[in-house]
Design an enzyme around this catalytic site. Structure first.
Site, short mmCIF file in Angstrom:
data_model
loop_
_atom_site.label_atom_id
_atom_site.label_comp_id
_atom_site.label_asym_id
_atom_site.label_seq_id
_atom_site.Cartn_x
_atom_site.Cartn_y
_atom_site.Cartn_z
N LYS A 31 2.27 14.90 10.40
CA LYS A 31 3.18 15.06 9.26
C LYS A 31 3.07 16.43 8.61
O LYS A 31 4.08 16.98 8.17
CB LYS A 31 2.93 13.96 8.22
CG LYS A 31 1.62 14.05 7.48
CD LYS A 31 1.50 12.96 6.43
CE LYS A 31 0.19 13.05 5.68
NZ LYS A 31 0.06 14.30 4.92
N THR A 32 1.85 16.99 8.55
CA THR A 32 1.69 18.31 7.94
C THR A 32 2.44 19.36 8.75
O THR A 32 3.08 20.25 8.19
CB THR A 32 0.20 18.69 7.84
OG1 THR A 32 -0.49 17.69 7.08
CG2 THR A 32 0.02 20.04 7.16
N ASP A 91 5.03 15.51 0.00
CA ASP A 91 4.05 14.93 0.91
C ASP A 91 3.43 13.68 0.28
O ASP A 91 3.42 13.53 -0.93
CB ASP A 91 2.95 15.97 1.18
CG ASP A 91 2.05 15.59 2.34
OD1 ASP A 91 2.39 14.65 3.08
OD2 ASP A 91 1.00 16.24 2.51
N GLU A 92 2.91 12.77 1.11
CA GLU A 92 2.23 11.54 0.65
C GLU A 92 3.08 10.79 -0.38
O GLU A 92 2.60 10.37 -1.43
CB GLU A 92 0.86 11.87 0.05
CG GLU A 92 -0.07 12.62 0.98
CD GLU A 92 -0.65 11.76 2.09
OE1 GLU A 92 -0.23 10.59 2.22
OE2 GLU A 92 -1.50 12.26 2.84
N GLN A 137 -0.06 3.10 4.40
CA GLN A 137 -1.26 3.75 3.87
C GLN A 137 -1.21 3.88 2.35
O GLN A 137 -1.89 4.73 1.78
CB GLN A 137 -1.46 5.11 4.52
CG GLN A 137 -1.73 5.06 6.01
CD GLN A 137 -2.13 6.41 6.58
OE1 GLN A 137 -3.22 6.92 6.34
NE2 GLN A 137 -1.23 7.01 7.34
N ARG A 185 -8.96 6.02 10.93
CA ARG A 185 -9.79 7.23 10.74
C ARG A 185 -10.51 7.58 12.04
O ARG A 185 -10.99 8.70 12.20
CB ARG A 185 -10.85 7.00 9.66
CG ARG A 185 -10.38 6.72 8.24
CD ARG A 185 -9.33 7.68 7.77
NE ARG A 185 -8.00 7.14 8.02
CZ ARG A 185 -6.89 7.87 8.04
NH1 ARG A 185 -6.97 9.18 7.84
NH2 ARG A 185 -5.71 7.33 8.27
#
Length: 731
Positions: free
Chosen positions: A34-35, A218-219, A249, A609
């Site tokens: 995503k970044t 973002d997020e 998330q 993770r």
């Protein structure tokens, strides 16, 4: 167009990056890049001349993410992007208020309160109002104030239906008045004050709506209600909002995050369907299968399915390893043994993480690691700008540019000790109250009397620092503050080993040397009207970045952390411990509406993770909060497909818990068959009010027992067999 910008993007990423200038919601799964998508989207907009650096706003949730995005853009775009509004919500609001401080009714050198300083102000306020901690706890008032602000509510609009609520509202108003008088702004105020300026000043609102034609976030799943309303004000009717997030998330409801903002965005901005990034470049296939199957049990989700970029058999990797220990001590020993084995196999300590649901679980793990001589670090320890000596130094610097800050005065008036005791401080406060002055103004008033020699010395020290701050650069000003204050000398002469504190103070000078104020507050609307502007920016940045750096960074050590702290991180090997009913998912979540789904999202975050190997572990008996607890395996373990999990022996022959995927976990009686007033763990019972439930924990209470019973929809109840009328069901 620079075609190299799009090189290497998969089809989903390419569709997101080249989305037309219209609103979009990108569902970006864990490890889906995503970044890269966000950064490439900005570079592509600039390269194709659909936007300029002045017409883009990019919002992140951490300073670390903002710096990473700025760094990547610097490698992709052949010119400076510093003029772009790129930063956290709080950082952008701070920038906005520095420009529009007059419209916001703030002094030009207003100071930002971090959480600790805000609590100190609240304690001072309550003391001034003669309200004891037993009547109203300072932290309770702090939570009430911040929660109200994050909901966009001032004290004036809150209704008080009882005495307790009336007191909270009155104290909230008094706190706001005090902060306004002293030129102080807490984190929640940054957001609310910016929103209010945009809402009430049509000319300012129109300026920004015409300026920003692209707003990227973002997020997005972590936004709260006020942040969403803030974004809508900046977007207006024409800006293309490009929101990236993952509803699976969303784990910060306790901080006010509203996962419903994702559906609201689609509705409010006419988005028919989200763009889905489902190709995962982080984890092996079995880990993805576990995550996908687990999260599919949640009903309130937009829906996506992580998959491998390569469907070869080798890409599926090792199975998850589940360990069912007799006790938490045995579980900890297992973790240590396996972690050491992984390091011997070539995995770096930094790439091994041990996760747990609550901080209380770390004690046994730390004890086992220490005994085995394994280096470890608890991620998220005391942060640089939160350390005592740093807060003292920053208070001196705050006095150099904004002496009306009463909180700073109280922190340093006798630090280092200079003989100004509590009685003298109370005298200063009395003068300030009688004459309606700030504490600094009261000090100036008292300094005209020769008898107040110690106060005069302090006033002269601050005045000297104020003069030096006008003529020195930022690093020299910090050095001057340390020299004049005597902080370093104080710690050198203090009892005990204070070298770490001295080193931290020296590091503050290094931080000042590396600081670039033009990247924080300067804008085409902002004119540096004082020579102390870099110091103002430095102090603001210190508050904004508090918590971003951790102690001991760079040291090779096994990582211990809560699952919440692990969000955004990834490791080659992950141990997910304490997977027991009542612990993960927590008892509290089972009693809250939507709580179980959030806990499952938290489990999803924990699973994703891991890159290569994931261990799951649970203990039948756990010593927690001073009591032994007997538990069942978490339903989340049972929701993971049996064919991707390898069950490890605990060393004793016993029946292993079912690992089959189920909508509801299969509750089984454990081997521990102790009698608790005639009842047993795992036994079904009926209560006349709560219905049928299962005993999940118990403790002896003389001839009677305290039973913890899961009554399903009626929640978990703790009942005493002496008083509760319980009927055994099914023998």
């Amino acid at each position: 167009m620079d075609t190299s910008l799009l090189k290497g993007l998969n089809a989903e990423q390419l569709a997101a990056v080249t989305w037309p200038p219209a609103a979009a919601l990108v569902l970006a799964g864990a490890g889906s890049g995503k970044t890269r998508v966000l950064t490439t989207r900005i570079a592509w907009l600039l390269d194709t001349e659909q936007a300029s650096v002045h017409s883009i706003m990019a919002v992140t949730f951490t300073n670390k993410a903002a710096k990473e995005m700025q760094h990547r853009l610097g490698e992709m775009v052949p010119y400076s992007t510093r003029a772009m509004w790129l930063g956290t919500f709080h950082g952008l609001c701070h920038r906005f208020l520095r420009i529009h401080y007059q419209d916001a009714g703030l002094p030009s050198a207003f100071q930002i309160l971090d959480s600790g300083d805000q609590l100190s102000v609240i304690k001072r306020l309550l003391k001034g109002l003669n309200i004891a901690d037993e009547v109203l706890a300072p932290k309770s008032l702090q939570y009430f104030i911040n929660n109200s602000k994050e909901n966009g509510q001032r004290a004036s609009v809150l209704s008080a239906n009882d005495v307790a609520m009336r007191q909270l509202v009155q104290c909230y108003q008094a706190y706001d008045d005090l902060c306004q008088q002293e030129g102080l702004v807490d984190f929640a105020e940054l957001m609310l004050r910016s929103y209010e300026v945009m809402q009430t000043h049509a000319n300012i609102r129109l300026h920004y709506q015409q300026r920003f034609n692209h707003i990227l976030v973002d997020e997005f799943q972590d936004t709260n209600n006020l942040q969403y309303r803030w974004l809508k004000l900046f977007a207006g009717d024409s800006a293309a909002v490009f929101a990236v997030g993952d509803d699976d998330q969303s784990i910060y409801a306790f901080r006010g995050a509203n996962v419903g903002n994702m559906s609201a965005l689609m509705r409010d901005f006419g988005i028919d369907a989200p763009i889905k990034l489902e190709v995962n470049y982080r984890s092996v296939g079995h880990i993805l299968t576990a995550a996908n199957t687990l999260i599919a049990n949640n009903e309130q989700r937009l829906g996506k399915n992580l998959r491998l970029p390569d469907e070869s058999a080798n890409a599926h990797g090792e199975k998850l390893r589940f360990y069912w220990a007799d006790t938490d001590f045995i579980e900890a020993d297992f973790v240590v043994k396996e972690a050491k084995a992984r390091v011997q196999e070539g995995v770096a300590f930094d790439n091994v993480a041990v996760l747990y649901r609550s901080n209380a679980q770390s004690r046994v793990l730390e004890q086992a690691l220490f005994a085995a001589g394994v280096p470890y670090k608890i991620y998220g320890g005391l942060r640089f700008y939160e350390r005592q000596e740093i807060k003292h130094a920053l208070a001196y610097l705050r006095m150099a540019v904004h002496p009306q800050d009463d909180n700073a005065v109280l922190r340093i008036i006798n630090m280092p000790p200079r003989g100004i005791g509590a009685r003298s401080i109370e005298a200063v406060q009395a003068v300030a109250q009688d004459l309606q002055l700030s504490l600094w103004e009261a000090l100036l008033h008292l300094a005209t009397e020769p008898k107040n020699r110690k106060l005069i010395v302090f006033v002269e020290l601050i005045q000297n620092l104020q003069i030096q701050a006008q003529g020195l650069d930022l690093a020299e000003t910090v050095q001057a503050a340390l020299n004049l204050s005597g902080l370093v000398e104080h710690y050198q002469n203090a009892k005990g080993d204070n070298q770490e504190r001295i080193d931290n103070l020296q590091e503050l000078i290094s931080a000042a040397m590396a600081f670039k104020p033009d990247e924080v507050v300067l804008d085409e609307w902002a004119s540096p009207d004082t020579e102390t502007l870099p110091l103002v920016a430095f102090l603001s940045n210190a508050s904004l970045e508090a918590g971003e750096r951790q102690a001991g960074e760079g040291e090779a050590a096994l990582q211990l952390m809560t699952v919440h702290a692990a969000k955004g991180l990834e490791f080659d090997t992950v141990f997910l411990t304490g997977l027991e009913e009542g612990l993960f998912p927590s008892d509290y979540s089972l009693q809250e509406r939507g709580g179980l789904e959030e806990e499952r999202r938290l489990m999803y975050v924990a699973i994703t993770r891991a890159r290569q190997r994931l261990y799951l572990s649970a203990a039948q008996q756990r010593l927690l909060h001073g009591q032994s607890h007997y538990a069942m395996v978490s339903r989340f373990v049972q929701e993971i497909p049996e064919d991707v999990v390898q069950a490890l022996s605990s060393g004793l022959k016993r029946a292993q818990p079912s690992l089959k995927t189920r909508e509801e976990p299969l509750i089984k009686a454990k081997s521990k068959q102790d009698s608790f007033a005639g009842f047993a763990l795992g036994q079904n019972v009926r209560h006349e009010k709560f219905g049928v439930g299962v005993i999940i924990d118990a403790s002896h209470k003389g001839e009677h027992a305290n039973l913890k019973i899961n009554f399903g929809k009626n929640g978990i109840k703790e009942l005493n067999t002496q008083f509760a009328k319980l009927e055994r069901v099914g023998g």
